[in-house]
Design a protein around this motif. Structure first.
Motif, PDB file in Angstrom:
ATOM      1  N   ASP A   1      18.982  26.188  48.029  1.00  0.00           N
ATOM      2  CA  ASP A   1      18.280  26.056  46.748  1.00  0.00           C
ATOM      3  C   ASP A   1      18.809  27.013  45.690  1.00  0.00           C
ATOM      4  OD1 ASP A   1      16.663  24.085  47.801  1.00  0.00           O
ATOM      5  OD2 ASP A   1      15.062  25.488  48.370  1.00  0.00           O
ATOM      6  N   TYR A   2      19.442  28.069  46.105  1.00  0.00           N
ATOM      7  CA  TYR A   2      19.985  29.056  45.175  1.00  0.00           C
ATOM      8  C   TYR A   2      21.199  29.685  45.823  1.00  0.00           C
ATOM      9  CZ  TYR A   2      18.272  32.745  48.211  1.00  0.00           C
ATOM     10  OH  TYR A   2      18.066  33.574  49.275  1.00  0.00           O
ATOM     11  N   GLY A   3      21.975  30.415  45.042  1.00  0.00           N
ATOM     12  CA  GLY A   3      23.118  31.111  45.615  1.00  0.00           C
ATOM     13  C   GLY A   3      24.203  31.352  44.594  1.00  0.00           C
ATOM     14  N   VAL A   4      25.371  31.718  45.106  1.00  0.00           N
ATOM     15  CA  VAL A   4      26.535  32.020  44.276  1.00  0.00           C
ATOM     16  C   VAL A   4      27.661  31.071  44.663  1.00  0.00           C
ATOM     17  CG1 VAL A   4      28.331  33.724  43.779  1.00  0.00           C
ATOM     18  CG2 VAL A   4      25.933  34.433  43.891  1.00  0.00           C
ATOM     19  N   LEU A   5      28.182  30.369  43.686  1.00  0.00           N
ATOM     20  CA  LEU A   5      29.383  29.547  43.864  1.00  0.00           C
ATOM     21  C   LEU A   5      30.544  30.292  43.250  1.00  0.00           C
ATOM     22  CD1 LEU A   5      29.803  25.731  43.326  1.00  0.00           C
ATOM     23  CD2 LEU A   5      31.384  27.327  42.216  1.00  0.00           C
ATOM     24  N   VAL A   6      31.623  30.453  43.996  1.00  0.00           N
ATOM     25  CA  VAL A   6      32.811  31.136  43.485  1.00  0.00           C
ATOM     26  C   VAL A   6      34.028  30.302  43.838  1.00  0.00           C
ATOM     27  CG1 VAL A   6      33.083  32.571  45.561  1.00  0.00           C
ATOM     28  CG2 VAL A   6      34.055  33.341  43.395  1.00  0.00           C
ATOM     29  N   ALA A   7      34.941  30.163  42.888  1.00  0.00           N
ATOM     30  CA  ALA A   7      36.123  29.334  43.136  1.00  0.00           C
ATOM     31  C   ALA A   7      37.313  29.860  42.365  1.00  0.00           C
ATOM     32  CB  ALA A   7      35.849  27.884  42.743  1.00  0.00           C
ATOM     33  N   ASN A   8      38.444  29.878  43.051  1.00  0.00           N
ATOM     34  CA  ASN A   8      39.729  30.128  42.408  1.00  0.00           C
ATOM     35  C   ASN A   8      40.266  28.762  42.008  1.00  0.00           C
ATOM     36  OD1 ASN A   8      42.244  31.116  41.615  1.00  0.00           O
ATOM     37  ND2 ASN A   8      43.028  31.197  43.713  1.00  0.00           N
ATOM     38  N   LEU A   9      40.107  28.410  40.732  1.00  0.00           N
ATOM     39  CA  LEU A   9      40.454  27.064  40.299  1.00  0.00           C
ATOM     40  C   LEU A   9      41.935  26.789  40.532  1.00  0.00           C
ATOM     41  CD1 LEU A   9      38.413  26.550  37.010  1.00  0.00           C
ATOM     42  CD2 LEU A   9      37.848  25.870  39.337  1.00  0.00           C
ATOM     43  N   PRO A  10      42.263  25.561  40.893  1.00  0.00           N
ATOM     44  CA  PRO A  10      43.651  25.234  41.255  1.00  0.00           C
ATOM     45  C   PRO A  10      44.619  25.464  40.107  1.00  0.00           C
ATOM     46  CG  PRO A  10      42.338  23.256  40.985  1.00  0.00           C
ATOM     47  CD  PRO A  10      41.382  24.396  40.977  1.00  0.00           C
ATOM     48  N   TYR A  11      45.803  25.898  40.480  1.00  0.00           N
ATOM     49  CA  TYR A  11      46.880  26.070  39.517  1.00  0.00           C
ATOM     50  C   TYR A  11      47.595  24.733  39.351  1.00  0.00           C
ATOM     51  CZ  TYR A  11      46.299  31.124  39.952  1.00  0.00           C
ATOM     52  OH  TYR A  11      45.802  32.395  39.930  1.00  0.00           O
ATOM     53  N   GLY A  12      48.385  24.617  38.327  1.00  0.00           N
ATOM     54  CA  GLY A  12      49.078  23.364  38.045  1.00  0.00           C
ATOM     55  C   GLY A  12      49.922  22.864  39.200  1.00  0.00           C
ATOM     56  N   GLU A  13      50.579  23.812  39.916  1.00  0.00           N
ATOM     57  CA  GLU A  13      51.471  23.378  40.978  1.00  0.00           C
ATOM     58  C   GLU A  13      50.720  22.811  42.172  1.00  0.00           C
ATOM     59  OE1 GLU A  13      51.447  27.989  41.251  1.00  0.00           O
ATOM     60  OE2 GLU A  13      51.328  26.439  39.706  1.00  0.00           O
ATOM     61  N   ARG A  14      49.404  23.108  42.277  1.00  0.00           N
ATOM     62  CA  ARG A  14      48.664  22.587  43.409  1.00  0.00           C
ATOM     63  C   ARG A  14      47.979  21.260  43.061  1.00  0.00           C
ATOM     64  NH1 ARG A  14      44.135  26.038  46.650  1.00  0.00           N
ATOM     65  NH2 ARG A  14      42.624  25.046  45.292  1.00  0.00           N
ATOM     66  N   MET A  15      47.609  21.071  41.824  1.00  0.00           N
ATOM     67  CA  MET A  15      46.848  19.888  41.450  1.00  0.00           C
ATOM     68  C   MET A  15      47.651  18.900  40.614  1.00  0.00           C
ATOM     69  SD  MET A  15      43.721  19.727  42.545  1.00  0.00           S
ATOM     70  CE  MET A  15      42.900  18.683  41.344  1.00  0.00           C
ATOM     71  N   GLY A  16      48.881  19.225  40.290  1.00  0.00           N
ATOM     72  CA  GLY A  16      49.635  18.336  39.422  1.00  0.00           C
ATOM     73  C   GLY A  16      49.745  18.929  38.040  1.00  0.00           C
ATOM     74  N   ASP A  17      49.889  18.066  37.054  1.00  0.00           N
ATOM     75  CA  ASP A  17      50.132  18.568  35.707  1.00  0.00           C
ATOM     76  C   ASP A  17      48.839  18.975  35.017  1.00  0.00           C
ATOM     77  OD1 ASP A  17      50.762  15.182  34.509  1.00  0.00           O
ATOM     78  OD2 ASP A  17      48.890  16.214  34.965  1.00  0.00           O
ATOM     79  N   LEU A  18      48.975  19.531  33.823  1.00  0.00           N
ATOM     80  CA  LEU A  18      47.819  20.059  33.105  1.00  0.00           C
ATOM     81  C   LEU A  18      46.824  18.970  32.718  1.00  0.00           C
ATOM     82  CD1 LEU A  18      49.614  22.695  30.834  1.00  0.00           C
ATOM     83  CD2 LEU A  18      48.261  23.117  32.890  1.00  0.00           C
ATOM     84  N   GLU A  19      47.322  17.761  32.516  1.00  0.00           N
ATOM     85  CA  GLU A  19      46.411  16.664  32.179  1.00  0.00           C
ATOM     86  C   GLU A  19      45.432  16.382  33.311  1.00  0.00           C
ATOM     87  OE1 GLU A  19      48.628  13.249  31.037  1.00  0.00           O
ATOM     88  OE2 GLU A  19      49.567  14.232  29.306  1.00  0.00           O
ATOM     89  N   GLU A  20      45.914  16.505  34.534  1.00  0.00           N
ATOM     90  CA  GLU A  20      45.044  16.279  35.688  1.00  0.00           C
ATOM     91  C   GLU A  20      43.933  17.328  35.742  1.00  0.00           C
ATOM     92  OE1 GLU A  20      45.787  15.437  40.448  1.00  0.00           O
ATOM     93  OE2 GLU A  20      47.472  15.455  39.052  1.00  0.00           O
ATOM     94  N   LEU A  21      44.308  18.589  35.447  1.00  0.00           N
ATOM     95  CA  LEU A  21      43.306  19.643  35.397  1.00  0.00           C
ATOM     96  C   LEU A  21      42.320  19.398  34.258  1.00  0.00           C
ATOM     97  CD1 LEU A  21      45.497  22.812  36.067  1.00  0.00           C
ATOM     98  CD2 LEU A  21      43.757  21.863  37.564  1.00  0.00           C
ATOM     99  N   GLN A  22      42.829  18.932  33.138  1.00  0.00           N
ATOM    100  CA  GLN A  22      41.975  18.672  31.983  1.00  0.00           C
ATOM    101  C   GLN A  22      40.927  17.604  32.311  1.00  0.00           C
ATOM    102  OE1 GLN A  22      44.152  18.595  28.250  1.00  0.00           O
ATOM    103  NE2 GLN A  22      42.762  17.032  27.445  1.00  0.00           N
TER     104      GLN A  22
END
Length: 380
Positions: A296-317
């Motif tokens: 019900d509550y807590g802390v979410l923490v994430a190192n958001l993916p870099y371009g080389e892991r997720m593809g190009d910047l449009e994909e991140l966008q």
């Protein structure tokens, strides 16, 4: 007798490190860009190497002097009693960093320090230590400013973010001491549910489990101070024994990790298993856009993916607004902390930032963005 030390750390975590050093017994604690100066008895370096979650190294200051040229650097290094600290059977390496240094070649200045150390040994013993640039027994660090040089002996050896437990990494791994610092910046406390929905090789999960179980981050590795002549084996043994006695038994914790990619999750599984923490953490293969809050509550923490892991910047966008929708709809009552080098992210995620903290992942400028997801505010 009080000695002088310097502990470098990821930039942006200097204040967190200073607070940690104070709790460990450091004196005259003073922050500077990229680290913290402090004093204390030499045995304090043992304790900080064992217990610090944020420091990158513990450097023992052995000389401060003014210089004008390479000969001054040689003379300062030669004057030091190196033979009192280690022997000719130990291998050495000299590391050099500089700010506004007027010398033409840092490589040549580094060579002069190496020559001074070896010449001093040869004059005293007829022998000299060998150089090993990969796995030296003793690392000597030199820091040159415009007219002042400082020499350190490294008490750590391998950098302290190498806990001795993580063996499998992903494309853009987060250093362990940066991950620990981020967890401390979030205000998360052991016992509070924690979720990393893009866990990669599991760095946040491992650091959170180590904190929850009061496991000293350096308990599974060795250190350079163990090779110095004045090494106090008895004091070190007592210190390790006390740290082990303070550990809590491994059991299920409210720490959750997931990742879209099976290879990443396999790496996290292997790292947790290698650290003896697999039982403590819940792992699940899932798309971050399809997950639900595990509590019900807590802390979410994430190192958001870099371009080389997720593809190009449009994909991140395209990812950012969808991630914002998931947080709004499914994580009411949670605080979300998103770490990224993509400073466009807040514009596209369409959430109100409550705090942003400047941090550096190595040389990469990043931000830790805080989003407080108020329970019930997003219900239709």
């Amino acid at each position: 007798m009080l000695e002088n030390f310097f502990t470098p750390c990821p930039r942006g975590l200097e204040t967190m490190l200073a607070n940690e050093l104070n709790t460990l017994g450091a004196q005259e604690v003073r922050t500077t860009d990229g680290g913290v100066h402090f004093t204390g008895p030499f045995l304090l370096s043992y304790r900080i190497n064992l217990h610090s979650r944020i420091a990158s190294r513990v450097l023992w200051r052995v000389a401060v002097a003014h210089y004008r040229n390479e000969q001054d650097i040689f003379d300062t290094a030669y004057a030091l009693p190196w033979n009192d600290w280690f022997g000719t059977t130990h291998t050495i390496r000299v590391n050099m960093t500089a700010i506004k240094c007027p010398l033409k070649s840092l490589d040549f200045a580094t060579l002069k320090i190496k020559d001074a150390v070896c010449d001093k040994f040869r004059a005293l013993t007829g022998e000299r230590p060998n150089v090993d640039t990969h796995t030296p027994d003793v690392r000597i660090h030199a820091f040159l400013e415009s007219s002042r040089m400082t020499l350190y002996v490294d008490t750590s050896g391998d950098a302290l973010f190498k806990r001795g437990v993580r063996q499998y990494t992903n494309v853009a791994p987060l250093r362990e001491n940066l991950a620990a610092g981020i967890l401390l910046l979030t205000g998360w406390q052991p016992g509070v549910p924690l979720l990393d929905p893009m866990c990669g090789s599991g760095t946040f999960l491992i650091e959170a489990a180590l904190m929850s179980l009061n496991i000293a981050p350096g308990i599974s590795r060795s250190f350079a101070f163990e090779k110095l002549k004045d090494f106090d084996a008895s004091a070190w043994s007592d210190m390790r024994r006390q740290a082990q006695a303070a550990q809590k038994p491994v059991g299920a914790l409210p720490i959750f990790g997931s990742d879209l990619y099976g290879d990443e999750l396999k790496a996290a599984h292997l790292n947790l298993e290698n650290a003896g923490l697999l039982e403590a953490v819940s792992l699940n293969q899932a798309n971050v856009l399809e997950i639900s809050a595990p509590a019900d509550y807590g802390v979410l923490v994430a190192n958001l993916p870099y371009g080389e892991r997720m593809g190009d910047l449009e994909e991140l966008q395209e990812l950012y607004p969808k991630l914002g929708d998931v947080l709004k709809k499914k994580f009411g009552g949670w605080n979300a902390y998103l770490f990224t080098s993509d400073l466009r992210m807040p514009k596209f995620i369409r959430l109100s930032v409550s705090r942003r903290t400047l941090l550096f992942n190595g040389a990469i400028e990043c931000r830790l963005f805080e989003y407080k997801m108020v329970a019930g505010s997003n219900r239709t």
